[in-house]
Design an enzyme around this catalytic site. Structure first.
Site, PDB file in Angstrom:
ATOM      1  N   PHE A 242       0.817  -1.219   0.000  1.00 29.61           N
ATOM      2  CA  PHE A 242       0.000   0.000   0.000  1.00 29.61           C
ATOM      3  C   PHE A 242       0.848   1.266   0.000  1.00 29.61           C
ATOM      4  CE2 PHE A 242      -2.526  -3.258   2.382  1.00 29.61           C
ATOM      5  CZ  PHE A 242      -3.349  -3.592   1.334  1.00 29.61           C
ATOM      6  N   ILE A 467       1.891  -7.419  -5.531  1.00 29.23           N
ATOM      7  CA  ILE A 467       1.694  -7.040  -4.126  1.00 29.23           C
ATOM      8  C   ILE A 467       0.325  -7.506  -3.630  1.00 29.23           C
ATOM      9  CG2 ILE A 467       3.324  -5.143  -4.290  1.00 29.23           C
ATOM     10  CD1 ILE A 467       1.095  -3.163  -4.574  1.00 29.23           C
ATOM     11  N   GLY A 510       1.214  -0.065 -12.292  1.00 28.22           N
ATOM     12  CA  GLY A 510       1.830  -1.374 -12.532  1.00 28.22           C
ATOM     13  C   GLY A 510       1.177  -2.189 -13.635  1.00 28.22           C
ATOM     14  N   ILE A 614     -10.350  -3.657 -18.959  1.00 27.46           N
ATOM     15  CA  ILE A 614     -10.121  -4.420 -17.735  1.00 27.46           C
ATOM     16  C   ILE A 614      -9.435  -5.723 -18.135  1.00 27.46           C
ATOM     17  CG2 ILE A 614     -11.227  -5.553 -15.772  1.00 27.46           C
ATOM     18  CD1 ILE A 614     -11.177  -2.406 -15.727  1.00 27.46           C
ATOM     19  N   ASN A 616      -8.385  -8.346 -16.431  1.00 25.71           N
ATOM     20  CA  ASN A 616      -8.917  -9.589 -15.850  1.00 25.71           C
ATOM     21  C   ASN A 616      -9.988  -9.186 -14.842  1.00 25.71           C
ATOM     22  OD1 ASN A 616      -9.452 -11.863 -14.291  1.00 25.71           O
ATOM     23  ND2 ASN A 616      -7.317 -12.537 -14.227  1.00 25.71           N
ATOM     24  N   THR A 619      -9.331 -10.373 -11.024  1.00 23.04           N
ATOM     25  CA  THR A 619      -8.306  -9.703 -10.203  1.00 23.04           C
ATOM     26  C   THR A 619      -8.614  -8.211 -10.070  1.00 23.04           C
ATOM     27  OG1 THR A 619      -6.882  -9.529 -12.153  1.00 23.04           O
ATOM     28  CG2 THR A 619      -6.486 -11.379 -10.679  1.00 23.04           C
ATOM     29  N   GLU A 690      -6.044   1.799  -6.993  1.00 24.96           N
ATOM     30  CA  GLU A 690      -6.218   2.945  -6.099  1.00 24.96           C
ATOM     31  C   GLU A 690      -7.588   3.588  -6.291  1.00 24.96           C
ATOM     32  OE1 GLU A 690      -1.634   4.113  -5.266  1.00 24.96           O
ATOM     33  OE2 GLU A 690      -2.570   5.181  -6.919  1.00 24.96           O
TER      34      GLU A 690
HETATM   35 MO1  MOS Z   1       1.227   3.202  -3.969  1.00 23.15          MO
HETATM   36  S1  MOS Z   1       0.853   4.489  -2.375  1.00 23.15           S
HETATM   37  O1  MOS Z   1       2.220   4.167  -4.999  1.00 23.15           O
HETATM   38  O2  MOS Z   1       1.956   1.828  -3.381  1.00 23.15           O
END
Ligand code: MOS
Length: 729
Positions: A242, A467, A510, A614, A616, A619, A690
């Site tokens: 996070f 992550i 990402g 989108i 997937n 996820t 986010e």
């Molecule tokens: Mo995010 S706050 O850039 O892991």
């Protein structure tokens, strides 16, 4: 592969794998407890010793002396490495703010000042309790954000301005002027920071938990004054970050220092009670929002001024970020003030800026709709804009209005009760709330290497991290799509700096970046296969595990006795900056507020997300519902209160720092518009991790207002703030 213009038609337009529901390929490893997280890399290197941290118990000052004698005499103890002994080291690059480990200066409470290394964890922990430290403590200065705000609230030096806010606001027939507050938040990720460090022939390897492999490697090379090539960072599984794991943390530095000095591998985990003050948090804010509109409901003036606490060198919490971009309005003013405070490091936490900013802005939008006598959904629709309200650039792909309309339809918004306090069900006052969501859609360079094995499998290697987001799966889907194989034939290897450099995971860049990087490498692998076959790549079709030429079909299995390897990366040209690439959403929440106790229960939630293609839906949905849970926490319970006497956060675990549990979240629904944004990436995709958090807390707060008639402007909205004002019953 250099991308210099928006994507045209490509193979993703009639994708067979990308964009389809694909279960998480790392799921079995996780549910069987066999995914190798950092602290459990027992097989990575032999002879691992255990390090236990000793942290400063003052918030500011100088270490005068450390007595390690008693600790050293304890059974099993190998060494005690202290920060004054180590001395000042070059600080890591990138986004680190607080010093991590080294020297005698203390910049924040629970800064790492020693690591005790022993044969067992228990020995190290017991000995650590015996380290005695004498400090010269300094005054903390002001730790009251409200007092700091009073000093600067009229200061508009360097404010960002469009038009003439003051004149437009003074002239507007309908205005609001409100002040909101958000507390500090803790990332509270499941996996605490942990590192195993090992030196061999002057080269350093760390097995750790980090979102940004390249940043971590560069930071270690800088700190230890080494060649980057001599540092390896490996982080294949990450139990949440996070943002606090965007950067190197003290566990990595302590483990590397200790391992170098002792000559054996050392592992260090930051115990849960130390995470809150040793690592980072989201800074608390006070936010003043003024909005002026005509009787028709069109915003003519909007100002958002905020203050956040920040340590020296820190950037606070940019709560005004979305207000530059999100809604129409010709006259605008935004300004962020920083109050320098002696507190642990405030730094990026999921949707840094927008998460806090929308907690205030989206209540203000509700208040403005109320002042205008308009429906809050209609008020937002009316103030949509297809160009950036400050600089006039077009949004690449913006369907905010559709998010609101589809959400209102699916949620049954038209049937809601519009008289606050007017809908009851037994002991419960029922309310409905809405909020808009806005977060950028960045993408950045990312590389990958693909290998076709003689058996016809495809191996994807990139330093990209997962992550908990689903990176393994969407990268497998991307490679499968381009190579014409199934996901089962792809093996994805992540998180190792030995692999081609990637975008890493942060700022919801990402997914768009790393899939584009794998696409580039897969195109290179197609070309390498064509070369191997002595064919022109354009004459080949990759489909069903085979390569089809005009005259024959060759299975990938057995195509070459040697592996065929190709590597490439994606790079984005300046074209992306000519438009505003962002993601949009609308959140709808139904709450019940107990008419006797004031207890709030969320009853159902809906998010409608506009984030390009989108990749997937499984996820992506997980990302969004996770964000929604975090938003409920921000609305109702999360509060890293500050001990102003000691300069620290006393709530240091998941008992003191409350987050939602399953029973708090009965029903969540997510709708993806699933559009295409050719400006974003060759896959037309944007991040969503986010966005799912942005605006949620305000939707909850607005629902509470709709249920009770009481407006809440301070988070978390706990019952003690309004119980005395509940409607008579
Ligand atoms: Mo995010 S706050 O850039 O892991």
């Amino acid at each position: 592969m250099q991308v210099n213009e928006p994507a045209g038609q490509n193979l993703f337009d009639d994708a067979k794998v990308v964009g389809k529901p694909s279960p998480r390929i790392d799921g079995p490893l996780k549910v069987t407890g066999t995914a190798p997280y950092a602290y459990e890399r027992h097989d990575a290197v032999e002879g691992q010793l255990y390090g236990y941290p000793v942290l400063a118990t003052i918030a500011k000052g100088t270490i005068l002396a450390m007595d390690t004698e008693a600790a050293m005499a304890m059974p099993g103890v190998i060494d005690v490495i202290t920060a004054p002994d180590v001395g000042q080291m070059p600080e890591p690059i990138s986004w680190n703010v607080a010093p991590l480990f080294g020297g005698d200066a203390v910049a924040h409470y629970h800064q790492a000042i020693a690591v005790v290394v022993a044969e067992t964890f228990e020995q190290a922990r017991a000995a650590a309790a015996l380290v005695e430290t004498n400090y010269d403590a300094e005054e903390l200065g002001n730790l009251d954000l409200g007092a700091a705000w009073e000093e600067v609230r009229e200061d508009r030096t360097d404010a960002s301005r469009v038009g003439d806010f003051k004149a437009a606001f003074d002239a507007a027939p309908v205005t609001i002027d409100r002040t909101y507050s958000t507390p500090s938040h803790s990332h509270a990720m499941m996996e605490p920071p942990a590192t195993i460090a090992h030196w061999e022939d002057g080269k350093l390897t760390i097995w750790t938990s980090n979102q940004m492999i390249e940043w971590a490697r560069r930071s270690l090379a800088t700190t230890f004054e080494m060649d980057e090539a001599d540092v390896r960072v490996d982080s294949p599984f990450i139990g949440g970050g996070f943002g606090t794991k965007l950067v190197l943390r003290s566990d990595a530095i302590m483990a590397a220092q200790a391992a170098r000095r002792i000559g054996r591998p050392v592992k260090v985990a930051m115990p849960r009670p130390m995470v809150m003050n040793n690592t980072s948090h989201r800074a608390s804010t006070i936010q003043r929002i003024r909005i002026g509109a005509g009787q028709d409901g069109r915003i003519t003036a909007i100002a958002h001024e905020a203050i956040a606490h920040a340590m020296d060198g820190g950037r606070g919490e940019n709560a005004i970020a979305q207000t530059r971009d999100f809604y129409a309005g010709a006259n605008r003013l935004v300004k962020l003030h920083l109050a320098r405070m002696t507190l642990p490091e405030e730094n990026a936490m999921r949707a840094p800026g927008e998460a806090s900013g929308l907690m205030a802005l989206e209540i203000a939008m509700d208040e403005m709709a109320e002042a205008l006598g308009m429906d809050p959904v209609q008020f937002r629709i009316l103030n949509d804009t297809q160009v950036h309200p400050g600089d006039g650039r077009p949004f690449s792909d913006r369907h905010f209005v559709e998010c609101l309309e589809r959400g209102a339809e699916a949620f049954g918004w038209a049937d809601r009760n519009t008289t606050p306090g007017g809908l009851t069900e037994g002991d419960w006052l029922i309310g409905h709330g809405v909020a808009g969501a806005y977060r950028g859609g960045p993408a950045t360079g990312s590389g990958a290497r693909l290998t076709l094995t003689p058996e016809g499998r495809v191996i994807v290697e990139t330093s990209m991290t997962d992550i908990g987001t689903g990176s393994y799966t969407i990268l497998a889907q991307t490679a499968a799509e381009v190579m014409g194989v199934t996901v089962a034939e792809i093996e994805v290897r992540l998180g190792d700096s030995a692999f081609p450099a990637s975008s890493g995971s942060g700022g919801q860049w990402g997914a768009a970046s790393s899939t584009a990087g794998v696409y580039a490498a897969a195109v290179a692998l197609r070309e390498a296969i064509a070369d191997h076959m002595g064919r022109d790549v354009d004459s080949l079709t990759f489909e069903g595990g085979s390569v089809r030429t005009p005259d024959k079909q060759v299975p990938l299995a057995g195509l070459s006795p040697e592996p065929i390897v190709a590597e490439d990366s994606i790079a984005f040209g300046d074209y992306r900056r000519e438009q505003v690439v962002s993601t949009f959403g609308a959140h709808f929440v139904e709450v019940g507020v107990n008419r006797y106790t004031g207890e709030t229960r969320v009853r159902r939630m809906l998010a409608v997300c506009d984030a390009g293609r989108i990749l997937n839906p499984i996820t992506a949905r997980s990302q969004v519902i996770g964000g929604m849970v975090m938003g409920v926490g921000a609305a109702l319970m999360e509060d890293a209160a500050i001990d102003t006497g000691r300069g620290m956060f006393p709530a240091h675990d998941l008992a003191g720092y409350e987050v939602p549990v399953h029973a708090d979240i009965p029903a969540q629904e997510v709708i993806f518009l699933d559009t295409v944004d050719p400006v974003s990436s060759p896959l037309n995709a944007k991040g969503v991790g986010e966005l799912g958090l942005c605006g949620v807390a305000a939707a909850v707060a607005n629902a509470i207002t709709n249920a009770t008639g009481i407006r809440q402007r301070d988070y978390p909205v706990t019952l003690d703030r309004f119980l005395d004002r509940m409607p008579a019953t």
